[in-house]
Design a protein around this motif. Structure first.
Motif, PDB file in Angstrom:
ATOM      1  N   ALA A  32     -45.744  16.511 -23.716  1.00 38.36           N
ATOM      2  CA  ALA A  32     -46.945  16.786 -22.915  1.00 38.36           C
ATOM      3  C   ALA A  32     -48.200  16.190 -23.534  1.00 38.36           C
ATOM      4  CB  ALA A  32     -47.104  18.294 -22.731  1.00 38.36           C
ATOM      5  N   LYS A  33     -48.328  16.251 -24.842  1.00 35.11           N
ATOM      6  CA  LYS A  33     -49.524  15.743 -25.518  1.00 35.11           C
ATOM      7  C   LYS A  33     -49.693  14.245 -25.266  1.00 35.11           C
ATOM      8  CE  LYS A  33     -51.470  14.906 -30.052  1.00 35.11           C
ATOM      9  NZ  LYS A  33     -51.130  14.683 -31.446  1.00 35.11           N
ATOM     10  N   TYR A  34     -48.635  13.463 -25.472  1.00 37.99           N
ATOM     11  CA  TYR A  34     -48.729  12.007 -25.307  1.00 37.99           C
ATOM     12  C   TYR A  34     -48.893  11.634 -23.834  1.00 37.99           C
ATOM     13  CZ  TYR A  34     -47.236  11.850 -30.158  1.00 37.99           C
ATOM     14  OH  TYR A  34     -47.160  12.021 -31.503  1.00 37.99           O
ATOM     15  N   ARG A  35     -48.180  12.342 -22.999  1.00 34.78           N
ATOM     16  CA  ARG A  35     -48.306  12.100 -21.552  1.00 34.78           C
ATOM     17  C   ARG A  35     -49.754  12.322 -21.110  1.00 34.78           C
ATOM     18  NH1 ARG A  35     -44.346  15.324 -19.945  1.00 34.78           N
ATOM     19  NH2 ARG A  35     -45.728  17.098 -19.697  1.00 34.78           N
ATOM     20  N   ALA A  36     -50.342  13.417 -21.579  1.00 38.62           N
ATOM     21  CA  ALA A  36     -51.733  13.736 -21.224  1.00 38.62           C
ATOM     22  C   ALA A  36     -52.697  12.684 -21.772  1.00 38.62           C
ATOM     23  CB  ALA A  36     -52.104  15.117 -21.750  1.00 38.62           C
ATOM     24  N   GLU A  37     -52.449  12.198 -22.985  1.00 40.64           N
ATOM     25  CA  GLU A  37     -53.325  11.178 -23.570  1.00 40.64           C
ATOM     26  C   GLU A  37     -53.323   9.904 -22.726  1.00 40.64           C
ATOM     27  OE1 GLU A  37     -52.064  10.632 -27.636  1.00 40.64           O
ATOM     28  OE2 GLU A  37     -52.902  12.572 -28.267  1.00 40.64           O
ATOM     29  N   TRP A  38     -52.129   9.468 -22.329  1.00 39.36           N
ATOM     30  CA  TRP A  38     -52.049   8.246 -21.508  1.00 39.36           C
ATOM     31  C   TRP A  38     -52.696   8.454 -20.145  1.00 39.36           C
ATOM     32  CZ3 TRP A  38     -51.422   3.545 -23.101  1.00 39.36           C
ATOM     33  CH2 TRP A  38     -50.670   3.283 -24.247  1.00 39.36           C
ATOM     34  N   LEU A  39     -52.456   9.595 -19.543  1.00 42.84           N
ATOM     35  CA  LEU A  39     -53.048   9.857 -18.229  1.00 42.84           C
ATOM     36  C   LEU A  39     -54.570   9.982 -18.317  1.00 42.84           C
ATOM     37  CD1 LEU A  39     -50.393  12.290 -16.705  1.00 42.84           C
ATOM     38  CD2 LEU A  39     -50.772   9.874 -16.146  1.00 42.84           C
ATOM     39  N   ALA A  40     -55.070  10.530 -19.421  1.00 44.53           N
ATOM     40  CA  ALA A  40     -56.522  10.608 -19.605  1.00 44.53           C
ATOM     41  C   ALA A  40     -57.116   9.204 -19.743  1.00 44.53           C
ATOM     42  CB  ALA A  40     -56.857  11.465 -20.822  1.00 44.53           C
ATOM     43  N   LYS A  41     -56.392   8.314 -20.416  1.00 45.11           N
ATOM     44  CA  LYS A  41     -56.859   6.923 -20.524  1.00 45.11           C
ATOM     45  C   LYS A  41     -56.914   6.277 -19.135  1.00 45.11           C
ATOM     46  CE  LYS A  41     -55.096   6.042 -25.188  1.00 45.11           C
ATOM     47  NZ  LYS A  41     -54.151   5.280 -26.010  1.00 45.11           N
ATOM     48  N   ILE A  42     -55.902   6.565 -18.326  1.00 47.41           N
ATOM     49  CA  ILE A  42     -55.916   6.047 -16.950  1.00 47.41           C
ATOM     50  C   ILE A  42     -57.106   6.638 -16.190  1.00 47.41           C
ATOM     51  CG2 ILE A  42     -54.715   6.105 -14.722  1.00 47.41           C
ATOM     52  CD1 ILE A  42     -52.073   5.879 -16.300  1.00 47.41           C
ATOM     53  N   ASP A  73     -58.412  17.395 -15.501  1.00 45.83           N
ATOM     54  CA  ASP A  73     -57.136  18.110 -15.443  1.00 45.83           C
ATOM     55  C   ASP A  73     -56.105  17.541 -16.411  1.00 45.83           C
ATOM     56  OD1 ASP A  73     -58.095  19.887 -13.600  1.00 45.83           O
ATOM     57  OD2 ASP A  73     -56.954  19.078 -11.903  1.00 45.83           O
ATOM     58  N   VAL A  74     -55.997  16.225 -16.506  1.00 47.01           N
ATOM     59  CA  VAL A  74     -54.953  15.657 -17.371  1.00 47.01           C
ATOM     60  C   VAL A  74     -55.247  15.896 -18.847  1.00 47.01           C
ATOM     61  CG1 VAL A  74     -54.166  13.921 -15.742  1.00 47.01           C
ATOM     62  CG2 VAL A  74     -55.906  13.304 -17.409  1.00 47.01           C
ATOM     63  N   ARG A  75     -56.477  16.071 -19.202  1.00 43.24           N
ATOM     64  CA  ARG A  75     -56.814  16.332 -20.604  1.00 43.24           C
ATOM     65  C   ARG A  75     -56.398  17.733 -21.032  1.00 43.24           C
ATOM     66  NH1 ARG A  75     -62.772  14.782 -21.777  1.00 43.24           N
ATOM     67  NH2 ARG A  75     -62.933  16.651 -20.537  1.00 43.24           N
ATOM     68  N   LEU A  76     -56.065  18.590 -20.089  1.00 45.83           N
ATOM     69  CA  LEU A  76     -55.662  19.965 -20.418  1.00 45.83           C
ATOM     70  C   LEU A  76     -54.260  20.047 -21.015  1.00 45.83           C
ATOM     71  CD1 LEU A  76     -56.958  21.850 -17.246  1.00 45.83           C
ATOM     72  CD2 LEU A  76     -58.018  21.747 -19.516  1.00 45.83           C
ATOM     73  N   VAL A  77     -53.530  18.959 -21.047  1.00 55.06           N
ATOM     74  CA  VAL A  77     -52.164  18.872 -21.550  1.00 55.06           C
ATOM     75  C   VAL A  77     -51.202  19.696 -20.708  1.00 55.06           C
ATOM     76  CG1 VAL A  77     -50.604  19.164 -23.516  1.00 55.06           C
ATOM     77  CG2 VAL A  77     -52.920  18.335 -23.908  1.00 55.06           C
ATOM     78  N   LYS A  78     -51.500  20.951 -20.480  1.00 61.18           N
ATOM     79  CA  LYS A  78     -50.627  21.825 -19.684  1.00 61.18           C
ATOM     80  C   LYS A  78     -51.155  21.969 -18.256  1.00 61.18           C
ATOM     81  CE  LYS A  78     -47.948  23.424 -23.088  1.00 61.18           C
ATOM     82  NZ  LYS A  78     -46.561  23.275 -23.206  1.00 61.18           N
ATOM     83  N   TRP A  82     -49.014  20.254  -9.730  1.00 64.41           N
ATOM     84  CA  TRP A  82     -49.334  20.164  -8.299  1.00 64.41           C
ATOM     85  C   TRP A  82     -50.816  19.912  -8.084  1.00 64.41           C
ATOM     86  CZ3 TRP A  82     -46.059  18.704  -4.980  1.00 64.41           C
ATOM     87  CH2 TRP A  82     -44.712  19.007  -5.154  1.00 64.41           C
ATOM     88  N   SER A  83     -51.647  20.465  -8.955  1.00 69.00           N
ATOM     89  CA  SER A  83     -53.087  20.199  -8.873  1.00 69.00           C
ATOM     90  C   SER A  83     -53.343  18.706  -9.051  1.00 69.00           C
ATOM     91  CB  SER A  83     -53.827  20.999  -9.943  1.00 69.00           C
ATOM     92  OG  SER A  83     -55.189  20.671  -9.946  1.00 69.00           O
TER      93      SER A  83
END
Length: 187
Positions: A32-42, A73-78, A82-83
């Motif tokens: 989740a941490k890495y996924r959130a980091e990449w999505l935050a970059k996007i 939202d993506v920076r929240l990691v969790k 659906w949001s």
């Protein structure tokens, strides 16, 4: 098998924005941490790109609101998945021109390529690296033939310059067959 599929979807999504910088990150999708980091970059890329869109003030405001919501939202990691889905679907809808939550398209998207983007696409698709040089050289000869045709139709050098959006001096050089750096830059 299913994890590999999600990982590849994740990698291909991130590579759409970052290319080879995101090569072989499929395994990071599970964390989740890495996924959130990449999505935050996007999300940052989306915000920057949306800020450059030429549209109405309200449309830009609504696009920025959706992109900021995604980024937060993506920076929240969790974050609730659906949001995120709903936010991205709203963002897509707004990019396609929908607004006012009434099922009405009030904007029309328009896409074009700059010369640089056109040649980047051509190169990626396997075109010769010197294609832009050949095309520019060819555009000068095409411009020269257009000048000759317009001159035969009785147009003045001034009128031809207006039509081609170049200087009268460049029209005269084209008629004389003189290739110039200025004419090449205009091509």
């Amino acid at each position: 098998m299913m994890n590999d599929w999600w990982g590849m979807k994740f990698e291909m999504t991130v590579r759409l924005f970052f290319g080879d910088k995101a090569y072989q990150i499929a395994g990071q999708e599970r964390t989740a941490k890495y996924r959130a980091e990449w999505l935050a970059k996007i999300g940052k890329v989306l915000l920057k790109q949306i800020d450059e869109i030429d549209t109405t003030p309200r449309h830009k405001q609504m696009l920025m609101t959706e992109a900021e919501s995604f980024w937060k939202d993506v920076r929240l990691v969790k974050a609730d998945p659906w949001s995120l889905v709903y936010t991205l679907v709203r963002l897509c809808g707004r990019l396609l021109g929908y607004d006012f939550v009434r099922g009405v398209k009030v904007h029309t998207p328009t896409y074009y390529q700059t010369c640089e983007q056109y040649y980047s696409t051509a190169t990626i698709q396997g075109a010769e690296a010197l294609q832009s040089y050949y095309d520019k050289k060819d555009t000068i000869s095409i411009r020269r033939s257009i000048v000759e045709q317009l001159k035969e139709q009785g147009f003045s050098d001034f009128k031809i310059a207006l039509v081609l959006n170049i200087s009268e001096y460049e029209v005269k050089k084209l008629r004389k067959g003189i290739s110039s750096g200025t004419a090449e830059k205009q091509a």
